[in-house]
Design a protein around this motif. Structure first.
Motif, mmCIF file in Angstrom:
data_model
loop_
_atom_site.group_PDB
_atom_site.id
_atom_site.type_symbol
_atom_site.label_atom_id
_atom_site.label_comp_id
_atom_site.label_asym_id
_atom_site.label_seq_id
_atom_site.Cartn_x
_atom_site.Cartn_y
_atom_site.Cartn_z
ATOM 1 N N THR A 1 0.796 -1.049 0.172
ATOM 2 C CA THR A 1 0.027 0.049 0.037
ATOM 3 C C THR A 1 0.942 1.091 -0.143
ATOM 4 O OG1 THR A 1 0.119 0.089 2.336
ATOM 5 C CG2 THR A 1 -1.729 -1.465 1.179
ATOM 6 N N GLU B 1 -8.265 -6.552 4.694
ATOM 7 C CA GLU B 1 -9.240 -5.684 3.818
ATOM 8 C C GLU B 1 -9.394 -4.459 4.017
ATOM 9 O OE1 GLU B 1 -12.706 -8.052 4.915
ATOM 10 O OE2 GLU B 1 -12.114 -9.736 3.319
ATOM 11 N N ASP C 1 -9.061 -0.539 4.280
ATOM 12 C CA ASP C 1 -8.820 0.456 3.296
ATOM 13 C C ASP C 1 -7.767 1.545 3.847
ATOM 14 O OD1 ASP C 1 -10.306 2.359 5.210
ATOM 15 O OD2 ASP C 1 -11.924 2.615 4.048
ATOM 16 N N ALA C 2 -7.455 2.739 3.037
ATOM 17 C CA ALA C 2 -6.432 3.527 3.207
ATOM 18 C C ALA C 2 -6.678 4.409 4.574
ATOM 19 C CB ALA C 2 -6.154 4.544 2.361
#
Length: 550
Positions: free
Chosen positions: A286, A355, A357-358
């Protein structure tokens, strides 16, 4: 004038190491019986509530103790005896911060209350804050020079750090007041052993052990030191007997901690089972969007206890601009949210984490760096080393939260690691009950190595292996390779890691070794090979994989 506290001197095993519900002294039992009678008659005061509460706490009946302490402080707010007893109650539950705050409140109200200083020293010693603990014990000794526990506390700290002269000085002062004091006797035996006088240490321990008639931290430590004496005198069968006795005591006094909970090996196995089915691409790299107070370079140092992590931590911390932290729960917020509970909850938690998110990742990154800075590491340090040999259990977190971090993994002969864990007198932590038998240690080692291998295979990690035997035998070359991987400029300052360790203070079981300079601890298992034979089928695959089969 407040009533005297029962800190330290009325509990038969005042903790200068990991806490456990203490064995209750006959003096405290007698006082509690009188206080219980007063409470039953309706004439009990704050002192009576606190004494009965302390007994409930010692028995592990924490809810009952909480209620009684609340009544005691309602009747007499700010009573330093009650606050100090409350600190003992918190320490029995590993609630160290609350324990220190209770002592601090007693000291704020009564600065010369020696028992609060004594208990504060014991709590800080448990938490690894040796310098502050030393100051607290010294203040207690100044206020109550005839209290042997204060001098014994100073002696125990010095012995733990390998300072034989200071340990002997303070132990002898304590023993001049109480010739039978177990903490002081253990500290003096450690000083004699450290000074190369194992026979003097043996004599002290042979006098001490018969006086310790039930499992306690001090008896466990005395057996451990007697094992060291026997090892020094090449009595390897005697050493094994005493190390085994030490571990049996340690397991007995901490047995209540595992009731109803996953032990650490089961926790590792649950992580393995949870990680295996998650698709590999779920852990894709990421954006490394770290908060402003994050370090510019970030290193995780893992492996296994007694594999050399403390040595490498202090080598790196010797370099300019490198800050290091040892064995702290820096990922606590993620731990609580994703890997707490039973095996099913851990598997579900890992999947939920994969799972995120940012925004979710940013939350836990910030929580991590908040914890680091709160531990006195400067914000936005040039480089930060997070040392924790068991943090392989957090590699899934590390992979997604810190994709640019470097991972140093220590490797050492598995036989040396397992034997060293078995013979070492550890402070209590989430993993140390796993080292109370050779079989249990080997099974835990195997589980953590399988988890580490799976994580390295499945996760996008930047990994460099540091082999202990090469490090101690070719120091400059190995540290140069390590620094090149970590993006650090190598300097001759790395050779001064022992001075760094002394300056920083070390709270792990490796403190005495790392403080004395480079030490080749290879092949220590050989005199105990026959005791290791039953666990060799567990260790053999790792001997082959890591190149130690010959």
């Amino acid at each position: 004038m407040p009533a005297p506290s029962f800190a330290g001197h009325l509990l038969d095993n005042p903790a200068l190491d990991a806490p456990s519900p203490p064995v209750i002294s006959s003096e405290l039992e007698a006082a509690a019986a009188l206080s219980q009678t007063a409470l039953a008659r309706g004439t009990g005061d704050a002192y009576d509530h606190a004494i009965v509460a302390l007994v409930h706490s010692a028995r592990g009946e924490f809810d009952k103790a909480d209620a009684l302490f609340q009544w005691a402080l309602t009747l007499e707010p700010g009573n330093p005896s009650t606050l100090t007893s409350l600190a003992i109650h918190y320490r029995n539950q590993d609630r160290y911060r609350e324990a220190v705050l209770a002592c601090d409140e007693a000291i704020r109200l009564y600065p010369d209350y020696a028992d609060a200083w004594l208990e504060r020293g014991a709590i800080l010693a448990v938490g690894g804050s040796s310098e502050i603990a030393r100051e607290s014990f010294a203040r207690a000794a100044q206020l109550a020079p005839q209290n042997p526990a204060a001098h014994a506390g100073l002696a125990s700290l010095a012995a733990r750090e390998g300072d034989a002269d200071q340990a002997r000085e303070h132990a002898e002062r304590a023993l001049a007041i109480d010739p039978t004091h177990p903490v002081a006797t253990n500290a003096l035996a450690g000083a004699e052993l450290r000074s190369g006088a194992p026979e003097k240490a043996r004599q002290l321990l042979e006098q001490l052990l018969p006086r310790l008639s039930y499992p306690s931290l001090e008896r466990s430590f005395a057996h451990s030191q007697m094992g060291d004496v026997c090892h020094r005198q090449s009595d390897h069968d005697g050493a094994f007997r005493h190390f085994s006795a030490s571990n049996a005591d340690f397991a007995a006094i901490h047995a209540h901690r595992s009731a109803g909970n996953l032990d650490n090996r089961a926790f590792v196995e649950a992580l393995l089972a949870g990680l295996a089915p998650i698709p590999k691409d779920a852990w894709r790299r990421t954006h490394d969007d770290q908060p402003s107070h994050a370090a510019r370079r970030h290193i995780f140092l893992i492996g296994y206890p007694r594999s050399g992590t403390t040595l490498v931590e202090n080598i790196l911390a010797s370099l300019p601009g490198v800050a290091a932290l040892e064995e702290r729960p820096t990922l606590y917020d993620a731990d609580v949210e994703f890997i707490a509970g039973n095996a099913i909850q851990i598997a579900e938690g890992l999947k939920r984490f994969s799972e995120l998110d940012a925004d979710g990742l940013a939350r836990y990154r910030k929580a991590y760096w908040d914890k680091v800075v709160a531990s006195a590491v400067p914000a936005a340090s040039p480089c930060f080393v997070d040392m924790d040999p068991l943090k392989a259990t957090r590699l899934p977190f590390i992979a997604r939260l810190f994709p640019e971090a470097r991972i140093l993994i220590m490797r050492r002969d598995p036989r040396d690691v397992v034997w060293s864990c078995f013979r070492t007198n550890f402070a209590m932590s989430s993993g140390t009950l796993e080292y109370t038998s050779l079989e249990r240690t080997a099974l835990h080692y195997d589980a953590l190595m399988r988890l580490t291998e799976l994580a390295v295979e499945r996760l996008p990690l930047r990994v460099h292996y540091v082999q202990y035997h090469k490090l101690v035998q070719d120091f400059d070359a190995e540290t140069q390779r390590m620094c090149a991987f970590a993006g650090l400029e190598w300097t001759e300052a790395v050779r001064e890691f022992d001075r760094t360790a002394t300056r920083r203070g070390v709270s792990t079981a490796s403190v005495a070794q790392v403080n004395r300079g480079l030490y080749d601890g290879t092949r220590q298992w050989e005199p105990y090979a026959r005791y290791l034979e039953p666990v060799m089928p567990i260790l053999q695959p790792w001997l082959v994989k890591f190149g130690y089969e010959n």
